[in-house]
Scaffold this motif. Structure first.
Motif, PDB file in Angstrom:
ATOM      1  N   ASP A   1       0.870  -1.173   0.000  1.00  0.00           N
ATOM      2  CA  ASP A   1       0.000   0.000   0.000  1.00  0.00           C
ATOM      3  C   ASP A   1       0.910   1.226   0.000  1.00  0.00           C
ATOM      4  N   LEU A   2       1.185   1.746  -1.174  1.00  0.00           N
ATOM      5  CA  LEU A   2       2.171   2.813  -1.302  1.00  0.00           C
ATOM      6  C   LEU A   2       1.656   4.169  -0.822  1.00  0.00           C
ATOM      7  N   SER A   3       0.412   4.217  -0.374  1.00  0.00           N
ATOM      8  CA  SER A   3      -0.066   5.462   0.237  1.00  0.00           C
ATOM      9  C   SER A   3       0.666   5.720   1.557  1.00  0.00           C
ATOM     10  N   GLY A   4       1.228   4.656   2.153  1.00  0.00           N
ATOM     11  CA  GLY A   4       1.992   4.807   3.391  1.00  0.00           C
ATOM     12  C   GLY A   4       3.496   4.752   3.179  1.00  0.00           C
ATOM     13  N   TYR A   5       3.930   4.906   1.929  1.00  0.00           N
ATOM     14  CA  TYR A   5       5.356   4.791   1.581  1.00  0.00           C
ATOM     15  C   TYR A   5       6.131   6.003   2.087  1.00  0.00           C
ATOM     16  N   ARG A   6       7.247   5.724   2.773  1.00  0.00           N
ATOM     17  CA  ARG A   6       8.182   6.771   3.204  1.00  0.00           C
ATOM     18  C   ARG A   6       9.590   6.349   2.805  1.00  0.00           C
ATOM     19  N   LEU A   7      10.311   7.269   2.182  1.00  0.00           N
ATOM     20  CA  LEU A   7      11.669   6.978   1.714  1.00  0.00           C
ATOM     21  C   LEU A   7      12.667   7.774   2.541  1.00  0.00           C
ATOM     22  N   PHE A   8      13.592   7.054   3.193  1.00  0.00           N
ATOM     23  CA  PHE A   8      14.640   7.683   3.995  1.00  0.00           C
ATOM     24  C   PHE A   8      15.935   7.669   3.199  1.00  0.00           C
ATOM     25  N   ARG A   9      16.650   8.792   3.221  1.00  0.00           N
ATOM     26  CA  ARG A   9      17.831   8.968   2.395  1.00  0.00           C
ATOM     27  C   ARG A   9      19.104   8.985   3.232  1.00  0.00           C
ATOM     28  N   HIS A  10      20.218   8.695   2.573  1.00  0.00           N
ATOM     29  CA  HIS A  10      21.515   8.645   3.247  1.00  0.00           C
ATOM     30  C   HIS A  10      21.846   9.982   3.900  1.00  0.00           C
ATOM     31  N   ARG A  11      21.619  11.062   3.197  1.00  0.00           N
ATOM     32  CA  ARG A  11      21.998  12.370   3.740  1.00  0.00           C
ATOM     33  C   ARG A  11      21.161  12.742   4.970  1.00  0.00           C
ATOM     34  N   ASP A  12      19.957  12.198   5.072  1.00  0.00           N
ATOM     35  CA  ASP A  12      19.139  12.479   6.253  1.00  0.00           C
ATOM     36  C   ASP A  12      19.743  11.835   7.498  1.00  0.00           C
ATOM     37  N   ALA A  13      20.215  10.606   7.358  1.00  0.00           N
ATOM     38  CA  ALA A  13      20.771   9.884   8.502  1.00  0.00           C
ATOM     39  C   ALA A  13      22.066  10.511   8.993  1.00  0.00           C
ATOM     40  N   LEU A  14      22.771  11.190   8.114  1.00  0.00           N
ATOM     41  CA  LEU A  14      24.052  11.785   8.492  1.00  0.00           C
ATOM     42  C   LEU A  14      23.889  13.135   9.198  1.00  0.00           C
ATOM     43  N   ASP A  15      22.682  13.621   9.295  1.00  0.00           N
ATOM     44  CA  ASP A  15      22.451  14.885   9.985  1.00  0.00           C
ATOM     45  C   ASP A  15      22.446  14.611  11.492  1.00  0.00           C
ATOM     46  N   GLY A  16      23.549  14.970  12.167  1.00  0.00           N
ATOM     47  CA  GLY A  16      23.688  14.670  13.586  1.00  0.00           C
ATOM     48  C   GLY A  16      23.314  15.806  14.508  1.00  0.00           C
ATOM     49  N   ARG A  17      22.634  16.797  13.992  1.00  0.00           N
ATOM     50  CA  ARG A  17      22.304  17.953  14.823  1.00  0.00           C
ATOM     51  C   ARG A  17      21.145  17.645  15.766  1.00  0.00           C
ATOM     52  N   ILE A  18      21.316  17.987  17.013  1.00  0.00           N
ATOM     53  CA  ILE A  18      20.277  17.805  18.023  1.00  0.00           C
ATOM     54  C   ILE A  18      19.574  19.134  18.272  1.00  0.00           C
ATOM     55  N   ASP A  19      18.273  19.077  18.269  1.00  0.00           N
ATOM     56  CA  ASP A  19      17.476  20.245  18.637  1.00  0.00           C
ATOM     57  C   ASP A  19      17.202  20.137  20.137  1.00  0.00           C
ATOM     58  N   TRP A  20      17.821  21.009  20.910  1.00  0.00           N
ATOM     59  CA  TRP A  20      17.734  20.896  22.364  1.00  0.00           C
ATOM     60  C   TRP A  20      16.352  21.276  22.901  1.00  0.00           C
ATOM     61  N   ALA A  21      15.452  21.655  21.990  1.00  0.00           N
ATOM     62  CA  ALA A  21      14.056  21.860  22.393  1.00  0.00           C
ATOM     63  C   ALA A  21      13.267  20.551  22.379  1.00  0.00           C
ATOM     64  N   TRP A  22      13.893  19.483  21.821  1.00  0.00           N
ATOM     65  CA  TRP A  22      13.226  18.189  21.824  1.00  0.00           C
ATOM     66  C   TRP A  22      13.030  17.693  23.261  1.00  0.00           C
ATOM     67  N   PRO A  23      12.027  16.841  23.491  1.00  0.00           N
ATOM     68  CA  PRO A  23      11.908  16.171  24.797  1.00  0.00           C
ATOM     69  C   PRO A  23      13.132  15.302  25.063  1.00  0.00           C
ATOM     70  N   ALA A  24      13.438  15.094  26.339  1.00  0.00           N
ATOM     71  CA  ALA A  24      14.630  14.316  26.714  1.00  0.00           C
ATOM     72  C   ALA A  24      14.608  12.918  26.111  1.00  0.00           C
ATOM     73  N   ALA A  25      13.429  12.288  26.067  1.00  0.00           N
ATOM     74  CA  ALA A  25      13.337  10.925  25.528  1.00  0.00           C
ATOM     75  C   ALA A  25      13.704  10.900  24.045  1.00  0.00           C
ATOM     76  N   GLN A  26      13.319  11.933  23.312  1.00  0.00           N
ATOM     77  CA  GLN A  26      13.646  11.988  21.890  1.00  0.00           C
ATOM     78  C   GLN A  26      15.144  12.191  21.676  1.00  0.00           C
ATOM     79  N   ILE A  27      15.765  13.009  22.505  1.00  0.00           N
ATOM     80  CA  ILE A  27      17.219  13.214  22.413  1.00  0.00           C
ATOM     81  C   ILE A  27      17.952  11.923  22.715  1.00  0.00           C
ATOM     82  N   GLU A  28      17.485  11.207  23.738  1.00  0.00           N
ATOM     83  CA  GLU A  28      18.131   9.948  24.122  1.00  0.00           C
ATOM     84  C   GLU A  28      18.031   8.924  22.993  1.00  0.00           C
ATOM     85  N   ARG A  29      16.880   8.830  22.336  1.00  0.00           N
ATOM     86  CA  ARG A  29      16.709   7.893  21.214  1.00  0.00           C
ATOM     87  C   ARG A  29      17.601   8.291  20.040  1.00  0.00           C
ATOM     88  N   PHE A  30      17.710   9.590  19.799  1.00  0.00           N
ATOM     89  CA  PHE A  30      18.533  10.100  18.713  1.00  0.00           C
ATOM     90  C   PHE A  30      19.995   9.700  18.922  1.00  0.00           C
TER      91      PHE A  30
END
Length: 226
Positions: free
Chosen positions: A190-219
């Protein structure tokens, strides 16, 4: 005798090659793997012991490489743990079909480094997908999926290894279906739910310190390969 062309890198490709060479119903025409850092030692050893030609997967992108493939003749392409995108011209050379082991759940985790995104997104379950190959990236009909748990202690490295272990098992199951003459399941995505993740997205290591602590920890865990 069923003829296979194997495309893949490292331990998953080595395991798959070893399994095929042990089966009298299978013949491996050639193995294409990345030699940018040198061929994986175990893959090279298994190929040599089985008298199987080991070639650079970059050749699959060239007219010369495609011409050689056309001369080889094979029934199935098996792609596991390779980042090479096979062209329609290459895929049509397989008399039966091309099959890919995607280390992610489809259709919502297509592309590269999807296990990292599963961690970042707080997923508690993940899966590998074995599917038919077509022109689109990870869009072909699904043959099978193998699900597994993501634990609070998983990192990018541990989840990658889980994907590879389950992927090897998934490909092995599909190969046994092929070798025993079974028709492979075809479940359209069901390609209506298709999401494509790219190499350059994964290499973005910037943390947004406004994120919740749990999201930072997972990142941070997602990028941990120590």
């Amino acid at each position: 005798m069923i003829n296979f062309l194997l495309v893949g890198d490292d331990f998953p490709a080595a395991q798959t090659l070893q399994g095929l060479l042990k089966d009298d119903r299978a013949r491996v025409v050639a193995v294409y793997s990345s030699r940018k850092k040198g061929f994986d030692a175990r893959l090279r050893s298994i190929a040599q012991s089985g008298d199987v030609l080991l070639l650079d997967s970059d050749l699959l992108k060239t007219a010369q490489g495609v011409q050689k493939l056309a001369q080889d003749g094979f029934d199935w392409i098996i792609n596991i743990n390779s980042t090479v995108i096979l062209s329609s011209e290459v895929l049509t050379l397989a008399r039966a079909a091309g099959i890919n082991m995607h280390p992610g759940r489809l259709p919502d985790y297509a592309g590269l480094h999807t296990h990292q995104w599963a961690l970042r997104n707080g997923e508690e379950q993940f899966a590998i997908t074995v599917h038919f190959m077509e022109a689109g990236i990870d869009t072909g009909d699904i043959i099978l999926q193998r699900e597994f748990e993501i634990t609070p202690r998983d990192t990018g490295l541990t989840l990658y290894h889980k994907c590879m272990r389950e992927g090897i098992r998934g490909i092995s199951d599909v190969l046994q279906m092929i070798l025993s003459g079974q028709d492979l399941p075809r479940n359209p995505q069901d390609l209506s739910g298709y999401r494509l993740f790219r190499h350059r997205d994964a290499l973005d290591g910037r943390i947004d310190w406004a994120w919740p602590a749990a999201q930072i920890e997972r990142f941070i865990r997602a990028g941990n390969y120590a």
